[in-house]
Enzyme design. Sequence first.
Site, PDB file in Angstrom:
ATOM      1  N   HIS A   1      21.311 -24.264  26.665  1.00  0.00           N
ATOM      2  CA  HIS A   1      22.168 -23.058  26.767  1.00  0.00           C
ATOM      3  C   HIS A   1      23.389 -23.311  27.664  1.00  0.00           C
ATOM      4  O   HIS A   1      23.951 -22.371  28.227  1.00  0.00           O
ATOM      5  CB  HIS A   1      21.411 -21.865  27.386  1.00  0.00           C
ATOM      6  CG  HIS A   1      20.331 -21.276  26.535  1.00  0.00           C
ATOM      7  ND1 HIS A   1      19.179 -20.785  27.081  1.00  0.00           N
ATOM      8  CD2 HIS A   1      20.236 -21.080  25.207  1.00  0.00           C
ATOM      9  CE1 HIS A   1      18.395 -20.304  26.121  1.00  0.00           C
ATOM     10  NE2 HIS A   1      19.019 -20.487  24.962  1.00  0.00           N
TER      11      HIS A   1
ATOM     12  N   ARG B   1       7.776 -18.988  23.243  1.00  0.00           N
ATOM     13  CA  ARG B   1       7.501 -20.194  24.037  1.00  0.00           C
ATOM     14  C   ARG B   1       6.872 -19.816  25.376  1.00  0.00           C
ATOM     15  O   ARG B   1       7.244 -18.804  25.969  1.00  0.00           O
ATOM     16  CB  ARG B   1       8.790 -20.979  24.309  1.00  0.00           C
ATOM     17  CG  ARG B   1       9.454 -21.496  23.067  1.00  0.00           C
ATOM     18  CD  ARG B   1      10.629 -22.403  23.427  1.00  0.00           C
ATOM     19  NE  ARG B   1      11.540 -22.502  22.313  1.00  0.00           N
ATOM     20  CZ  ARG B   1      12.856 -22.320  22.397  1.00  0.00           C
ATOM     21  NH1 ARG B   1      13.418 -22.045  23.569  1.00  0.00           N
ATOM     22  NH2 ARG B   1      13.603 -22.413  21.332  1.00  0.00           N
TER      23      ARG B   1
ATOM     24  N   ASN C   1      21.201  -6.096  26.418  1.00  0.00           N
ATOM     25  CA  ASN C   1      20.788  -4.810  25.834  1.00  0.00           C
ATOM     26  C   ASN C   1      19.601  -4.128  26.483  1.00  0.00           C
ATOM     27  O   ASN C   1      19.247  -3.025  26.073  1.00  0.00           O
ATOM     28  CB  ASN C   1      20.446  -5.011  24.355  1.00  0.00           C
ATOM     29  CG  ASN C   1      21.655  -5.416  23.553  1.00  0.00           C
ATOM     30  OD1 ASN C   1      22.597  -4.657  23.435  1.00  0.00           O
ATOM     31  ND2 ASN C   1      21.640  -6.620  23.021  1.00  0.00           N
TER      32      ASN C   1
ATOM     33  N   ARG D   1      12.465  -5.458  21.732  1.00  0.00           N
ATOM     34  CA  ARG D   1      12.524  -4.038  21.347  1.00  0.00           C
ATOM     35  C   ARG D   1      11.142  -3.516  20.949  1.00  0.00           C
ATOM     36  O   ARG D   1      10.729  -2.435  21.369  1.00  0.00           O
ATOM     37  CB  ARG D   1      13.493  -3.838  20.173  1.00  0.00           C
ATOM     38  CG  ARG D   1      14.939  -3.897  20.593  1.00  0.00           C
ATOM     39  CD  ARG D   1      15.829  -4.055  19.420  1.00  0.00           C
ATOM     40  NE  ARG D   1      15.645  -5.382  18.798  1.00  0.00           N
ATOM     41  CZ  ARG D   1      16.522  -5.977  18.028  1.00  0.00           C
ATOM     42  NH1 ARG D   1      17.628  -5.376  17.728  1.00  0.00           N
ATOM     43  NH2 ARG D   1      16.289  -7.170  17.520  1.00  0.00           N
TER      44      ARG D   1
ATOM     45  N   GLY E   1      20.650 -11.547  23.967  1.00  0.00           N
ATOM     46  CA  GLY E   1      20.242 -10.284  23.335  1.00  0.00           C
ATOM     47  C   GLY E   1      19.503  -9.357  24.286  1.00  0.00           C
ATOM     48  O   GLY E   1      19.759  -8.150  24.320  1.00  0.00           O
TER      49      GLY E   1
ATOM     50  N   ASN F   1      26.968 -24.228  13.316  1.00  0.00           N
ATOM     51  CA  ASN F   1      25.706 -24.409  14.033  1.00  0.00           C
ATOM     52  C   ASN F   1      24.655 -24.714  12.964  1.00  0.00           C
ATOM     53  O   ASN F   1      24.141 -23.818  12.309  1.00  0.00           O
ATOM     54  CB  ASN F   1      25.375 -23.122  14.795  1.00  0.00           C
ATOM     55  CG  ASN F   1      24.075 -23.218  15.557  1.00  0.00           C
ATOM     56  OD1 ASN F   1      23.355 -24.220  15.450  1.00  0.00           O
ATOM     57  ND2 ASN F   1      23.761 -22.190  16.308  1.00  0.00           N
TER      58      ASN F   1
ATOM     59  N   GLY G   1      17.532 -14.488  25.558  1.00  0.00           N
ATOM     60  CA  GLY G   1      17.553 -14.197  24.115  1.00  0.00           C
ATOM     61  C   GLY G   1      16.164 -14.467  23.572  1.00  0.00           C
ATOM     62  O   GLY G   1      15.173 -14.163  24.240  1.00  0.00           O
ATOM     63  N   ASN G   2      16.069 -15.062  22.389  1.00  0.00           N
ATOM     64  CA  ASN G   2      14.756 -15.521  21.939  1.00  0.00           C
ATOM     65  C   ASN G   2      14.312 -16.687  22.815  1.00  0.00           C
ATOM     66  O   ASN G   2      13.164 -16.766  23.224  1.00  0.00           O
ATOM     67  CB  ASN G   2      14.809 -15.936  20.470  1.00  0.00           C
ATOM     68  CG  ASN G   2      14.830 -14.717  19.568  1.00  0.00           C
ATOM     69  OD1 ASN G   2      14.026 -13.808  19.727  1.00  0.00           O
ATOM     70  ND2 ASN G   2      15.774 -14.676  18.644  1.00  0.00           N
TER      71      ASN G   2
ATOM     72  N   GLU H   1      28.424 -18.021  21.991  1.00  0.00           N
ATOM     73  CA  GLU H   1      28.450 -19.480  22.025  1.00  0.00           C
ATOM     74  C   GLU H   1      29.442 -20.063  21.014  1.00  0.00           C
ATOM     75  O   GLU H   1      30.049 -21.092  21.256  1.00  0.00           O
ATOM     76  CB  GLU H   1      27.039 -20.029  21.839  1.00  0.00           C
ATOM     77  CG  GLU H   1      26.242 -19.834  23.132  1.00  0.00           C
ATOM     78  CD  GLU H   1      24.746 -19.936  22.979  1.00  0.00           C
ATOM     79  OE1 GLU H   1      24.203 -20.977  23.338  1.00  0.00           O
ATOM     80  OE2 GLU H   1      24.118 -18.968  22.522  1.00  0.00           O
TER      81      GLU H   1
ATOM     82  N   ARG I   1      28.028 -27.369  17.037  1.00  0.00           N
ATOM     83  CA  ARG I   1      27.028 -27.260  18.100  1.00  0.00           C
ATOM     84  C   ARG I   1      26.067 -28.435  17.961  1.00  0.00           C
ATOM     85  O   ARG I   1      25.521 -28.670  16.879  1.00  0.00           O
ATOM     86  CB  ARG I   1      26.250 -25.965  17.968  1.00  0.00           C
ATOM     87  CG  ARG I   1      25.157 -25.883  18.988  1.00  0.00           C
ATOM     88  CD  ARG I   1      24.243 -24.730  18.750  1.00  0.00           C
ATOM     89  NE  ARG I   1      23.197 -24.734  19.749  1.00  0.00           N
ATOM     90  CZ  ARG I   1      21.942 -24.414  19.523  1.00  0.00           C
ATOM     91  NH1 ARG I   1      21.552 -24.054  18.318  1.00  0.00           N
ATOM     92  NH2 ARG I   1      21.071 -24.424  20.487  1.00  0.00           N
TER      93      ARG I   1
ATOM     94  N   GLY J   1      19.298  -9.750  27.799  1.00  0.00           N
ATOM     95  CA  GLY J   1      20.113  -9.542  29.003  1.00  0.00           C
ATOM     96  C   GLY J   1      21.219  -8.529  28.786  1.00  0.00           C
ATOM     97  O   GLY J   1      21.554  -7.746  29.680  1.00  0.00           O
TER      98      GLY J   1
HETATM   99  P1  ADP Z   1      18.878 -15.976  20.186  1.00  0.00           P
HETATM  100  O1  ADP Z   1      18.286 -16.680  21.367  1.00  0.00           O
HETATM  101  O2  ADP Z   1      18.123 -16.224  18.912  1.00  0.00           O
HETATM  102  O3  ADP Z   1      20.368 -16.117  20.082  1.00  0.00           O
HETATM  103  P2  ADP Z   1      19.474 -13.222  20.893  1.00  0.00           P
HETATM  104  O4  ADP Z   1      20.377 -13.558  22.022  1.00  0.00           O
HETATM  105  O5  ADP Z   1      20.034 -12.615  19.678  1.00  0.00           O
HETATM  106  O6  ADP Z   1      18.555 -14.442  20.493  1.00  0.00           O
HETATM  107  O7  ADP Z   1      18.358 -12.238  21.508  1.00  0.00           O
HETATM  108  C1  ADP Z   1      17.275 -11.803  20.762  1.00  0.00           C
HETATM  109  C2  ADP Z   1      16.425 -10.921  21.663  1.00  0.00           C
HETATM  110  O8  ADP Z   1      17.219  -9.804  22.099  1.00  0.00           O
HETATM  111  C3  ADP Z   1      15.201 -10.332  20.961  1.00  0.00           C
HETATM  112  O9  ADP Z   1      14.059 -10.436  21.795  1.00  0.00           O
HETATM  113  C4  ADP Z   1      15.585  -8.877  20.805  1.00  0.00           C
HETATM  114  O10 ADP Z   1      14.469  -8.055  20.841  1.00  0.00           O
HETATM  115  C5  ADP Z   1      16.423  -8.642  22.032  1.00  0.00           C
HETATM  116  N1  ADP Z   1      17.198  -7.410  21.913  1.00  0.00           N
HETATM  117  C6  ADP Z   1      18.216  -7.138  21.082  1.00  0.00           C
HETATM  118  N2  ADP Z   1      18.602  -5.839  21.233  1.00  0.00           N
HETATM  119  C7  ADP Z   1      17.800  -5.290  22.192  1.00  0.00           C
HETATM  120  C8  ADP Z   1      17.677  -4.008  22.801  1.00  0.00           C
HETATM  121  N3  ADP Z   1      18.480  -3.008  22.459  1.00  0.00           N
HETATM  122  N4  ADP Z   1      16.739  -3.831  23.748  1.00  0.00           N
HETATM  123  C9  ADP Z   1      15.924  -4.837  24.103  1.00  0.00           C
HETATM  124  N5  ADP Z   1      15.979  -6.078  23.578  1.00  0.00           N
HETATM  125  C10 ADP Z   1      16.897  -6.306  22.622  1.00  0.00           C
END
Ligand code: ADP
Length: 420
Positions: free
Chosen positions: A187, A248, A342, A292, A338, A7, A217-218, A392, A98, A340
Amino acid sequence: MKILVLNSGSSSVKFQVIETDLERMNAHQDETLATGQVEKIGLSDSRLVLEVPGRSTCQDYREILEHRAAIDWVLRALTDSDHGVLGTVDEVDAVGHRVVHGGEQFASSVLMTPEVVEQIEQCTVLAPLHNPANLRGYYAAHNVLPHVPHVAVFDTAYHQTMPAHAFLYGIPFQFYTRHHLRRYGFHGTSHRFVSFRASQILGWQRDESRYITCHLGNGCSVAAIDHGRSIDTSMGFTPLEGLLMGTRCGDMDPAIVPWLMAMEELTLHQINTMLNKHSGLYGVSGVSSDMRELLRARSEGNVRADAAFRMFCYRITKYIGAYAAAMGGVDAIIFTGGIGENSPEVRERSLETLGIMGIHLDRERNAALLGGEGEITTDGSPVKALVIPTNEEKVIARDVVRVLNGIMPTFDPPETLGSS
Ligand code: ADP
């Protein structure tokens, strides 16, 4: 077979070595042998990180000025006698890349022949920041591994099944025919993977079910997967449209752009940067783009962090409602990414008012599911909600296997409007 997944971004190359084949895919037993990345390409203190399951993480620093040197470094690390996981580079059977934008040309993953590479070059106009970096990674890897197959896996491909009424913008039609200006969605590998996995978990036929997949995620997007095909998704011409994201803005009145440019005397570059980098959770809360930190600030009574959290969840709720309407119903909602995977808080808040649609959250199951896979609705809930970790890189490796075995599913776009 051992597949190197790359990637490549403008200043980084993320990589994984994944061992998989048709048998392992069916048994959901693909094995990640190594993951890592080279960061800060173009600077004197570029860093390589290599993680091998069960071993301590390796790091190395040196000056890396371009992607070719970065890929050389990755392969040297992977074949290092102390830290590596490969005897020689000849153990790499194929490379999966990717690629962000496949335009209207690519509705599925594809072997990178010279003609395909040329077509990807042509898509650069649609993704001027991403496709050139993806291609730099390809050229560098092809230089070192010229005899193995290279496969391109596109973020946009899966959404090529969107019908015209979902992908067109309400602007003069000639901009579509002249510039391919339309909604593409991103995505795609993630939405495809989690909807596929949901069918496995639920024991349902994917082509008989309606899913709404939420990749949070981000970057964040929601997709409506109707009988196995993406019929709508919240990101559009670029990944800026749709949900509120880390930095964004997502959906907003387009008239804001010229108005704010005039009021604040902003240049095109400045407004673009504001919408992409200074908005979203970060821009609204003033705290962070990281969920977080936002949740922490919210629990300490920060009002703007609370507003950002509510906006984030409210938009997810609205998209779920809209996509259920678009599909004439929904059988399961899937959370991934991330956030979804966590954040039980985000999942609970987003589904809170959707009991009217038959989505009954089991609060204890939801609270207990952190980073794993499973259901978060009650046993009797007419519509299921699940958490499914996305990966991914794994999808890319699997697509390499599918392409090389000639079993890459193709989803033909439902209609063409004569744009290409
Ligand atoms: P990317 O889109 O860069 O792949 P990720 O899928 O890794 O991003 O997701 C990143 C996001 O996930 C961040 O906003 C991070 O705060 C959130 N995140 C990771 N762990 C937790 C958690 N335990 N609780 C809430 N949000 C979390």
